[in-house]
Design an enzyme around this catalytic site. Sequence first.
Site, mmCIF file in Angstrom:
data_model
loop_
_atom_site.group_PDB
_atom_site.id
_atom_site.type_symbol
_atom_site.label_atom_id
_atom_site.label_comp_id
_atom_site.label_asym_id
_atom_site.label_seq_id
_atom_site.Cartn_x
_atom_site.Cartn_y
_atom_site.Cartn_z
ATOM 1 N N SER A 47 41.257 -57.393 27.758
ATOM 2 C CA SER A 47 42.509 -57.669 28.377
ATOM 3 C C SER A 47 43.431 -56.378 27.532
ATOM 4 O O SER A 47 42.770 -55.401 29.015
ATOM 5 C CB SER A 47 43.321 -58.312 27.354
ATOM 6 N N ASP A 81 42.360 -62.976 32.681
ATOM 7 C CA ASP A 81 42.636 -62.678 31.190
ATOM 8 C C ASP A 81 40.978 -62.931 30.387
ATOM 9 O O ASP A 81 40.093 -64.080 30.422
ATOM 10 C CB ASP A 81 43.707 -63.344 30.281
#
Length: 299
Positions: free
Chosen positions: A38, A182
Amino acid sequence: MRALVISGGGSKGAFAGGVAQFLLENKKIKYNLLIGTSTGSLLIPHLALGNIEKIHRIYTNVDMRKIFNINPFIVKKKNGIDTVSINHFNVLLQFFRGKRTFGESKKLRSYIKRNLSIVEFNQLKALETEVVVTVTNLTTNQSEYKSIKDCTYDEFCDWIWISSNYIPFMSLVTKKGFDYADGGFSSLVPIQEAINRGATEIDVVILETEKSTPRAAIGRNPFSLLIDLFQIELDQIEKHDILLGTLSASYNNVKLNLYYTPIDLTNNALIFNKVKMKQWWQEGFQYALKKSESMEAVK
């Protein structure tokens, strides 16, 4: 083999940038492997190139307008605390368009490409250092790790973007028939992957406090409640990743150097406040400096 692992954590990535700056510039550590999840994925290409000043400028100047082409949030300050509520118009627009997420983050992809040139990509790919980003394949319910060695420029920029897409608030991306999002949903702190790739010493930046602290408030409205619930789930994933990584490191005789945030930096890492992020970057640098001094004193 030395590795740097940076966890997910949204705007708190600025703190990780400060820690990494100290390790690279002051400690002069040369990394063979950098793995990010991320927000960590956004940092590591520039860190691998040694472009500290550039990534500092990028990180401390980002705001919501540079991330969302459709922003599902309205951020308000109440009693000195940033609170998030739903942007009803944008969310309804998404529903009417048949989209599966509340917002879209296509501007973030453009921001990534604008700040990582093809020339820099080729320089990065030519290095012996391996740069790896973590994504979650929602279709197969598995983590996937995308090395720059296996990617074209456009593919690598896509994977960095996908690694940072915190659904259902950001874009859900379909590639080759698979839905991706993500990396933190499956591997928030990818210590195990660094060990699998041969690391013998790993510096791990974890964008949470070492001990859990009570949350200031849970769900001031349905939208913020959803964010809080997601954060609780990510906290559990983080604990699992660290426990698994620590056990694996012990078994494989791998040295782990863990860098936690000393305090809770924010109650919502999806809020990108430039002033606070500049402060967090400096706090990360100072924290790493103090930790290094204490480690030297013990020797």
